[in-house]
Design an enzyme around this catalytic site. Structure first.
Site, short mmCIF file in Angstrom:
data_model
loop_
_atom_site.label_atom_id
_atom_site.label_comp_id
_atom_site.label_asym_id
_atom_site.label_seq_id
_atom_site.Cartn_x
_atom_site.Cartn_y
_atom_site.Cartn_z
N GLY A 44 0.81 -1.22 0.00
CA GLY A 44 0.00 0.00 0.00
C GLY A 44 0.84 1.26 0.00
N CYS A 45 1.90 1.25 0.78
CA CYS A 45 2.76 2.43 0.89
C CYS A 45 3.50 2.69 -0.42
CB CYS A 45 3.74 2.25 2.05
SG CYS A 45 2.89 2.08 3.64
N THR A 46 3.91 1.62 -1.08
CA THR A 46 4.59 1.76 -2.37
C THR A 46 3.62 2.32 -3.41
OG1 THR A 46 6.12 -0.02 -1.85
CG2 THR A 46 5.83 0.52 -4.18
N ALA A 49 3.10 6.06 -2.69
CA ALA A 49 4.28 6.84 -3.06
C ALA A 49 4.41 6.96 -4.58
CB ALA A 49 5.53 6.21 -2.45
#
EC number: 1.11.1.24
Length: 151
Positions: A44-46, A49
């Site tokens: 999710g963070c990737t 970003a």
């Protein structure tokens, strides 16, 4: 403590992915997208970003600054930034001070284990340092487009 629209954004100084110190106060006069995320190089963070990366030219032309904050180390941020060619600054909040200031540390439960973690949250800060929008409990799909639409 939760931060709401209309409040002054809490001022902070944190180390960047380049090991330099950056203060929010230094960015007065610019719009800032300040997004808190749980961990570098996780799905999710990737995706989040890379979403900001993909609209970077549009944001930078408009003079908007993007800052990502997590508990990851400067070194982890360097690797994450390089791996995904992220053109914006990542800040390391190792002791959660800024996460606590912005009210994004929440109780979490994973496989029966309780812990404190970052709730994915984005703040839009105006040129005067005032919070103009807040997206709590962010769902990654469509989020970047929603933020860009508020600029």
């Amino acid at each position: 403590m939760s931060i709401e629209v209309g409040q002054k954004a809490p001022i902070f100084t944190l180390p960047t992915d380049e090991g330099e110190m950056l203060s929010l106060d230094d960015l007065k006069g610019k719009k800032v997208i300040l997004y808190f995320y749980p961990k570098d190089d996780t799905p999710g963070c990737t995706k989040e970003a890379c979403g900001f990366r993909d609209v970077w030219s549009q944001l930078s032309k408009a003079g908007v600054v993007v800052l990502g904050i997590s508990k990851d180390s400067v070194k982890a941020h360097q690797s994450f930034k390089q791996k995904y060619n992220l053109p914006f600054t990542l800040l390391s909040d190792k002791d959660n001070t800024v996460c606590e200031q912005y009210g994004v540390m929440v109780d979490k439960n994973r496989f029966g284990k309780k812990y404190k973690g970052i709730e994915r949250t984005t703040f839009l800060i105006d040129e005067e340092g005032v919070i103009s929008a807040v997206w709590p409990k962010v769902k990654v799909d469509g989020h970047v487009a929603e933020v860009v639409g508020r600029l």
